[in-house]
Design a protein around this motif. Structure first.
Motif, PDB file in Angstrom:
ATOM      1  N   SER A 131      58.644   9.828  55.508  1.00  0.00           N
ATOM      2  CA  SER A 131      59.901  10.587  55.487  1.00  0.00           C
ATOM      3  C   SER A 131      60.370  10.917  56.906  1.00  0.00           C
ATOM      4  N   ARG A 132      59.505  10.720  57.893  1.00  0.00           N
ATOM      5  CA  ARG A 132      59.869  11.054  59.276  1.00  0.00           C
ATOM      6  C   ARG A 132      60.356   9.844  60.069  1.00  0.00           C
ATOM      7  N   GLY A 133      60.260   8.639  59.513  1.00  0.00           N
ATOM      8  CA  GLY A 133      60.689   7.438  60.231  1.00  0.00           C
ATOM      9  C   GLY A 133      59.670   6.995  61.278  1.00  0.00           C
ATOM     10  N   LEU A 134      59.993   5.870  61.925  1.00  0.00           N
ATOM     11  CA  LEU A 134      59.062   5.310  62.923  1.00  0.00           C
ATOM     12  C   LEU A 134      59.400   5.835  64.307  1.00  0.00           C
ATOM     13  N   ILE A 135      58.382   6.286  65.043  1.00  0.00           N
ATOM     14  CA  ILE A 135      58.587   6.634  66.455  1.00  0.00           C
ATOM     15  C   ILE A 135      58.263   5.409  67.307  1.00  0.00           C
ATOM     16  N   ARG A 136      57.027   4.921  67.196  1.00  0.00           N
ATOM     17  CA  ARG A 136      56.706   3.664  67.872  1.00  0.00           C
ATOM     18  C   ARG A 136      55.367   3.106  67.388  1.00  0.00           C
ATOM     19  N   ASN A 137      55.174   1.811  67.693  1.00  0.00           N
ATOM     20  CA  ASN A 137      53.876   1.193  67.422  1.00  0.00           C
ATOM     21  C   ASN A 137      52.831   1.767  68.365  1.00  0.00           C
ATOM     22  N   LEU A 138      51.580   1.844  67.909  1.00  0.00           N
ATOM     23  CA  LEU A 138      50.491   2.191  68.818  1.00  0.00           C
ATOM     24  C   LEU A 138      49.992   0.929  69.506  1.00  0.00           C
ATOM     25  N   GLU A 139      49.575   1.083  70.755  1.00  0.00           N
ATOM     26  CA  GLU A 139      48.915  -0.012  71.469  1.00  0.00           C
ATOM     27  C   GLU A 139      47.526  -0.214  70.855  1.00  0.00           C
ATOM     28  N   ALA A 140      46.954  -1.406  71.081  1.00  0.00           N
ATOM     29  CA  ALA A 140      45.589  -1.662  70.586  1.00  0.00           C
ATOM     30  C   ALA A 140      44.631  -0.593  71.133  1.00  0.00           C
ATOM     31  N   SER A 141      44.800  -0.245  72.417  1.00  0.00           N
ATOM     32  CA  SER A 141      43.885   0.727  73.033  1.00  0.00           C
ATOM     33  C   SER A 141      44.012   2.099  72.359  1.00  0.00           C
ATOM     34  N   GLU A 142      45.220   2.459  71.928  1.00  0.00           N
ATOM     35  CA  GLU A 142      45.424   3.765  71.286  1.00  0.00           C
ATOM     36  C   GLU A 142      44.821   3.780  69.876  1.00  0.00           C
ATOM     37  N   ILE A 143      44.773   2.617  69.246  1.00  0.00           N
ATOM     38  CA  ILE A 143      44.155   2.539  67.909  1.00  0.00           C
ATOM     39  C   ILE A 143      42.635   2.675  68.048  1.00  0.00           C
ATOM     40  N   VAL A 144      42.062   1.915  69.000  1.00  0.00           N
ATOM     41  CA  VAL A 144      40.605   1.946  69.170  1.00  0.00           C
ATOM     42  C   VAL A 144      40.143   3.285  69.735  1.00  0.00           C
TER      43      VAL A 144
END
Ligand code: SAH
Ligand code: SF4
Length: 367
Positions: A131-144
């Motif tokens: 319900s808040r929409g997309l801000i941005r994709n996470l980088e691979a490093s931010e996921i790990v």
């Protein structure tokens, strides 16, 4: 060694690099390739929080790296603790946006639910993140880094064996970064999680599901939530692009290792998708697929009018599936008191409503 001290920003996030890439990075810095492997080992296996911890690197190199390379992608701003032991970690990204991960204690291990995007563009009607929409994709490093940071804080890191990409975001809408992160999670010279213990959940992006099956072996979960196109398109706009027939074909074709099944998540919403006819349609839909169904009572939040189905209705639905030899489990989400249950992530996170880091001894948000 020719590491430049001029600009930290130019350094790639080391937590997002593959083993070949970190070796190349080391060589580009004028270091031998094995230094790259050494640093990778410190980051992923020994969970080093700074270059200062990497005691088998020469002292001078450690201090140069400290000054030139930013190892931290995420900053923990808060940890909320639920009455049931679930912990919600709130992380700040370098650009100030907030994301969440949820650590769930199980009988003999810990499961960490991580985010793949800040927000989500898919707009599912029942989901607070959506319900808040997309801000941005996470980088691979931010996921790990969600995994590294949490693992380095739990008292026995080896208990954290299971990772689910079921937090904020649609992982397959951030395909290349998610794939890189998954590779670092399961690779023996990365974090070395068993691919049997890593699960990606998707709302059903069919082309990317097919690609995932070719690119890597991890468990697949599909958020189904309805067994006919009319209801599913009403709940999940993605169904208009990839209707059930295409989605189920992609599931049928998904390469599964022996004895593995696809998990289908089915949120039970009162009067929406919980009738006997829905159960019968679901049985038909799953024919020919190695499937297990997780029935999840709807978790309430401020942006949705839906109500959870009653316990009796959920049991009846489960019974109808089991009678047709379909494994069906009722899964109560953990951590509802700290808004950490499925579909409840991201509620505090808009800039005008910054996260509360005030919580009482039982972990309840006190604002
Ligand atoms: N975007 C991916 C993964 C994140 S959502 C996906 O949709 O699969 C994780 C799970 O939370 C999904 O299975 C979704 O169906 C479920 N979910 C979302 N909102 C919910 C709610 N209000 N109550 C219960 N489950 C919810
Ligand atoms: Fe996005 Fe998944 Fe929520 Fe749908 S259920 S809005 S895909 S996070």
């Amino acid at each position: 060694m020719k590491i430049s001290t001029s600009n930290r920003q130019e350094t790639p996030d080391l937590k997002g690099l593959s083993s070949a890439e970190i070796e190349r990075w080391a060589v580009n810095q004028g270091l031998p390739a094995y230094r790259g492997r050494q640093i990778r080992h410190w980051i992923f296996r020994r969970l080093a929080q700074s270059f200062g911890d990497m005691t088998d690197l020469p002292k001078k190199l450690r201090s140069t790296l400290e000054q030139t390379v930013d190892l931290q992608c995420l900053e923990i701003t808060d940890i909320l603790v639920s009455r049931d032991g679930t912990e919600k970690y709130i992380f700040k990204l370098k650009d100030g946006h907030l994301i969440e991960s949820v650590l769930i204690p199980e009988r003999d291990h810990l499961t960490l639910c991580i985010s793949s995007q800040a927000g989500c563009a898919m707009g599912c009607k029942f989901c607070l993140t959506g319900s808040r929409g997309l801000i941005r994709n996470l980088e691979a490093s931010e996921i790990v880094d969600q995994v590294i940071q949490v693992r380095s804080r739990v008292s026995n890191p080896n208990r954290l064996t299971n990772i689910v990409l079921m937090g904020m975001g649609e992982p397959l809408a951030n395909y290349s970064n998610v794939l890189k992160a998954l590779q670092n999670l399961i690779s023996p010279d990365g974090m070395n999680f068993s691919h049997r213990k890593v699960t990606l959940s998707t709302s059903g992006l069919v082309p990317q599901m097919r690609k995932l099956g070719q690119d890597i072996t991890v468990n697949l979960a599909v958020s189904l939530n309805a067994a006919n196109d009319k209801t599913r398109s009403f709940l999940m706009p993605i169904n208009k692009r990839y209707p059930l027939s295409e989605l189920m074909d992609a599931c049928r074709d998904f390469p599964l290792p022996s004895r593995r099944m696809i998990t289908f998540e089915y949120i039970m919403m009162d009067g929406i998708n919980d009738s006997e006819e829905d159960a019968e349609n679901l049985v038909k839909l799953l024919q020919g697929i190695r499937a297990k169904v997780n029935l999840i009572p709807f978790n309430k939040h401020e942006n949705s009018q839906f109500q959870p189905s009653s316990a009796e209705r959920i049991s009846r639905f489960q019974k109808l599936l089991i009678e047709k030899h379909i494994t069906a489990i009722i899964r109560k989400s953990k951590g509802p008191d700290i808004m950490a249950a499925c579909g409840q992530l991201g509620g505090h996170l808009s800039p005008s409503n910054p996260v509360c880091n005030v919580h009482d001894v039982k972990g309840r948000c006190a604002t």
